[in-house]
Design an enzyme around this catalytic site. Sequence first.
Site, PDB file in Angstrom:
ATOM      1  N   SER A 128       0.835  -1.205   0.000  1.00 44.73           N
ATOM      2  CA  SER A 128       0.000   0.000   0.000  1.00 44.73           C
ATOM      3  C   SER A 128       0.868   1.253   0.000  1.00 44.73           C
ATOM      4  O   SER A 128       1.969   1.258   0.564  1.00 44.73           O
ATOM      5  CB  SER A 128      -0.862  -0.007   1.266  1.00 44.73           C
ATOM      6  OG  SER A 128      -1.443   1.255   1.489  1.00 44.73           O
ATOM      7  N   TYR A 153      -1.927  -1.471  11.045  1.00 43.05           N
ATOM      8  CA  TYR A 153      -2.235  -1.915   9.682  1.00 43.05           C
ATOM      9  C   TYR A 153      -1.076  -1.563   8.743  1.00 43.05           C
ATOM     10  O   TYR A 153      -0.555  -2.413   8.011  1.00 43.05           O
ATOM     11  CB  TYR A 153      -3.537  -1.269   9.175  1.00 43.05           C
ATOM     12  CG  TYR A 153      -3.640  -1.248   7.675  1.00 43.05           C
ATOM     13  CD1 TYR A 153      -3.996  -2.390   6.963  1.00 43.05           C
ATOM     14  CD2 TYR A 153      -3.329  -0.086   6.949  1.00 43.05           C
ATOM     15  CE1 TYR A 153      -4.047  -2.378   5.584  1.00 43.05           C
ATOM     16  CE2 TYR A 153      -3.372  -0.068   5.569  1.00 43.05           C
ATOM     17  CZ  TYR A 153      -3.731  -1.213   4.884  1.00 43.05           C
ATOM     18  OH  TYR A 153      -3.765  -1.200   3.509  1.00 43.05           O
ATOM     19  N   LYS A 157       2.006  -3.914   6.561  1.00 43.87           N
ATOM     20  CA  LYS A 157       2.415  -3.828   5.149  1.00 43.87           C
ATOM     21  C   LYS A 157       3.930  -3.673   5.057  1.00 43.87           C
ATOM     22  O   LYS A 157       4.586  -4.305   4.233  1.00 43.87           O
ATOM     23  CB  LYS A 157       1.708  -2.651   4.460  1.00 43.87           C
ATOM     24  CG  LYS A 157       0.204  -2.817   4.304  1.00 43.87           C
ATOM     25  CD  LYS A 157      -0.167  -3.979   3.396  1.00 43.87           C
ATOM     26  CE  LYS A 157      -1.653  -4.174   3.256  1.00 43.87           C
ATOM     27  NZ  LYS A 157      -2.017  -5.476   2.671  1.00 43.87           N
TER      28      LYS A 157
END
Length: 343
Positions: A128, A153, A157
Amino acid sequence: MANKETVLVSGGAGYIGTHTAVALVEAGYDVVIIDNFSNSEPSAVEGVEKILGRKVAFEKVDTCDKDALRKVFEKYPFNTVIHFAAYKAVGESMAEPLKYYQNNLVSFMNIVEMMKEFNRPNILFSSSATVYGDAEKLPVTETTPRQPATSPYGNTKQIAEDILRDCCRAYEGLYGIALRYFNPIGAHPSALIGELPRGVPNNLIPFVTQTAAGIRPMLSVFGSDYNTPDGTCLRDYIDVVDLAKAHVAAVNRMTGHKMEQKYEIFNVGTGTPLSVLELITRFETANDLKLPYKIVDRRPGDVPAVWADTALANEVLGWKAERDIDDTLRASWAWEKHVRGIK
Ligand code: UD1
């Protein structure tokens, strides 16, 4: 098509997974979808099958369950895995970090471990633009330094990218590509698949379409005092069908043995920033409707602006975002209407 390659798509019932499964089959690949439906529905797989006019292989499997995953590797002859299966709600990850580290990292490591055990060479990871954080220079290139993650979160990644880099370096037969998505929006033109957020949406477009559908009374625009042309945040909104095609280009590169390094990273965006207010206006014009909205305080954790330098994906993957933003916004609204049964 001769020599049909199979691709395992984990999280293949999700928003980007369904569109990618369709694009892969349209490009001549076979797919095996695995999903535990933790944030998706069986109807998503049916939507994929309706678009394609054929059944696709599906197994209800949680990628955190290594034994169940091993059975999938035993059963199907894929050389390539696209790993989408992950939790993705930033706010929830702040409240429940362990849930995120547990799910997103264990599932990813299980996949890599199985690939090693079964000698399967190619893994494509869903990363992302969140890894860039509040970048010093815009647009961001793949070599723009990552900023410390501001949420668990985002951290999953970054950590998964690092795990992939290290494993590709250490294990001779393993090749990896990380695609850093900017802001995926839109839906398939058939309106048979799209994003299905549960509860109150966190992302802008699902909130916009639910407001247009009358499910939410008012859209809140988070902050109008940013140092941007109209004071609202700038993002790079990438159509999900274009994004799906970027996966096909990356899979072609891997299966065609064209990778120049064992681990490669590509930005997947349009290269064009759009403000929140611009997006709202374009949505209204494209769909001939009015959206009730109000300006509220900034949302903690939002960066003022981020958009992609897409030169690497354009040149090396031979991929470019093509869909017109107005068509994308019409597709978003068509999908919401399909879900709600609005004529
Ligand atoms: C968010 C995540 C990012 C994740 C991506 C997945 C944060 C901080 N970042 O990106 O890590 O990879 O989703 O799609 O959550 N906005 C409003 N009103 C709303 C919702 C959003 O004004 O109701 C604004 C936001 O302030 C932002 C823009 O719309 O400027 C886009 O927001 P969103 O769709 O949530 O995406 P990001 O925050 O860019």
